[in-house]
Scaffold this motif. Structure first.
Motif, short mmCIF file in Angstrom:
data_model
loop_
_atom_site.label_atom_id
_atom_site.label_comp_id
_atom_site.label_asym_id
_atom_site.label_seq_id
_atom_site.Cartn_x
_atom_site.Cartn_y
_atom_site.Cartn_z
N THR A 141 51.39 78.14 -81.95
CA THR A 141 50.72 77.16 -81.08
C THR A 141 49.40 77.72 -80.57
O THR A 141 48.38 77.01 -80.53
N GLN A 142 49.41 78.98 -80.19
CA GLN A 142 48.18 79.62 -79.70
C GLN A 142 47.09 79.58 -80.77
O GLN A 142 45.92 79.31 -80.49
N ALA A 143 47.49 79.82 -82.02
CA ALA A 143 46.52 79.79 -83.12
C ALA A 143 45.91 78.40 -83.30
O ALA A 143 44.76 78.26 -83.71
N ALA A 144 46.69 77.36 -82.98
CA ALA A 144 46.21 76.00 -83.16
C ALA A 144 45.12 75.62 -82.16
O ALA A 144 44.32 74.72 -82.43
N ILE A 145 45.09 76.31 -81.01
CA ILE A 145 44.10 75.94 -79.98
C ILE A 145 43.13 77.07 -79.66
O ILE A 145 42.21 76.87 -78.87
N ALA A 146 43.32 78.23 -80.28
CA ALA A 146 42.45 79.39 -80.02
C ALA A 146 41.11 79.21 -80.72
O ALA A 146 40.95 78.34 -81.60
N PRO A 147 40.11 80.03 -80.36
CA PRO A 147 38.85 80.02 -81.11
C PRO A 147 39.12 80.26 -82.59
O PRO A 147 40.02 81.02 -82.96
#
Length: 299
Positions: A141-147
Motif C-alpha cells: 500500500t505504501q508503494a502505491a502512494i509513495a513518490p
C-alpha cells in the motif's frame, strides 16, 4: 472457496466464525472478479455489523473492500473508518488492514499526506506484531502512494519479507506491481519484469483470478511476450526471460556479454542464472546444455 463452502455447513461457528467465513468468502469472490458472488457475503457482513467490537470491525472492513471494488469511494471511506472506530472501542490489537483500504481511497482523491500517515501507522503496527504478511501488505500500500522513485524499493522489500511464507496471492500481486514499475522506470530490467510476471501468471491462472491475470497478460504484451509461452522439455520449467539467458549461456557467452546483448544489467543476468540453476537442480553452467536437452527425470 472450497474451504468456505465446507465451513458454512457447520453448526458451531458462532458470530466470530460466521464473520470470518463471510469475510473470506467476500475477499475470495472479489479476487475471482465475481461481484455478484461477493454480494451474497456482503449481506451476511451487513447483518453482523450490528455487533459491536471486533466482529463489527471485521464486518465493516469487508464492506469497505466491497464498496471500493464497486468504485463507491464515499461508502468505502465510511466503512473503513467505522472498522477503525470499532477496533479502538475495544482496544483490539488484531491486525485488520482498514488503514490500507482507507489510504488507497483517499489517496485517489489527492489526499496524500493523510493517506501516508495511515499507512505508516499500519506498517508500525505490523512490525510490532512481527507479522510478515501484514508488513508486506502495508509496504504494498505504501508503494502505491509513495513518490514514484521509492516504489521499486518498497515492493522489493515486500517480496523479501514474504519469502518463505504461504501468501501466494499477495506475492503474485506484489510481483505484478513490481514488474509494472520496472517496465515504466527501469526498462533495462525487462528480463526481470518478465520473470516476475511469469511467476505471478502461473499462480493467477491456477486460481482463476481473472482481474489479476488480465493485468499480468496486459503487462506481458507491453513487454512483447505472449501469455503462457512455454517450450517442451526441461526448458518449459523456465520463464521466457530465463530461457533467453539460458540459451546464451549454453553457447558460451559470459554474463557481461549476455547483459550487453539483452540490454540489461550484469546483476540481472547473475540473478537469472542463479534461478535457472536452482530450478533445474544443477550446480554449474557446464551442466546447462545437457539439462535443456534431456527430459526431467523423476526424483
Amino acid at each position: 472457496m472450497d474451504a468456505v463452502d465446507r465451513a458454512r455447513h457447520r453448526d458451531d461457528l458462532g458470530d466470530s466464525g460466521l464473520v470470518t467465513i463471510a469475510l473470506t468468502g467476500l475477499l475470495a469472490k472479489l479476487a475471482l472478479g465475481d461481484l455478484r458472488g461477493a454480494a451474497a457475503y456482503s449481506r451476511e457482513l451487513t447483518n453482523l455489523m450490528r455487533i459491536r467490537g471486533l466482529i463489527g470491525a471485521v464486518s465493516s472492513f469487508g464492506l469497505g473492500e466491497f464498496a471500493a471494488a464497486r468504485s463507491l469511494p464515499d461508502q468505502a471511506v465510511s466503512f473503513y473508518e467505522r472498522a477503525g472506530e470499532e477496533l479502538r472501542s475495544v482496544k483490539a490489537t488484531t491486525w485488520l488492514p482498514w488503514r490500507s483500504g482507507l489510504a488507497r481511497v483517499i489517496a485517489g482523491r489527492g489526499e496524500i499526506a493523510p493517506a501516508t500517515a495511515l499507512v505508516e501507522a499500519e506498517l508500525a503496527q505490523a512490525r510490532t506484531l512481527d507479522a510478515p504478511y501484514a508488513i508486506a501488505y502495508a509496504l504494498r500500500t505504501q508503494a502505491a502512494i509513495a513518490p514514484t522513485s521509492d516504489r521499486v524499493t518498497l515492493l522489493s522489500e515486500a517480496l523479501e519479507v514474504l519469502e518463505g511464507t504461504a501468501a501466494a496471492r499477495l506475492d503474485a500481486q506484489i510481483r505484478t506491481d513490481l514488474a509494472a514499475w520496472l517496465l515504466l522506470l527501469h526498462p533495462q530490467e525487462s528480463a526481470r519484469a518478465v520473470d516476475l510476471l511469469r511467476s505471478a501468471e502461473k499462480y493467477a491462472r491456477q486460481e482463476e483470478l481473472a482481474p489479476l491475470l488480465g493485468r499480468i497478460r496486459w503487462l506481458l504484451e507491453r513487454l512483447g511476450e505472449a501469455p503462457d509461452g512455454e517450450l517442451p522439455g526441461r526448458l518449459a520449467e523456465l520463464s521466457a526471460a530465463e530461457r533467453r539467458v539460458a540459451q546464451l549461456v549454453v553457447v558460451g557467452k559470459r554474463n557481461r556479454e549476455i547483459a550487453v546483448e539483452l540490454g540489461v544489467s550484469v546483476k540481472s543476468v547473475e540473478w537469472h542464472v542463479s534461478h535457472i540453476l536452482r530450478k533445474l537442480a544443477i550446480t554449474s553452467r557446464t551442466e546447462l546444455a545437457d539439462a535443456l536437452a534431456q527430459p526431467r527425470q523423476p526424483r
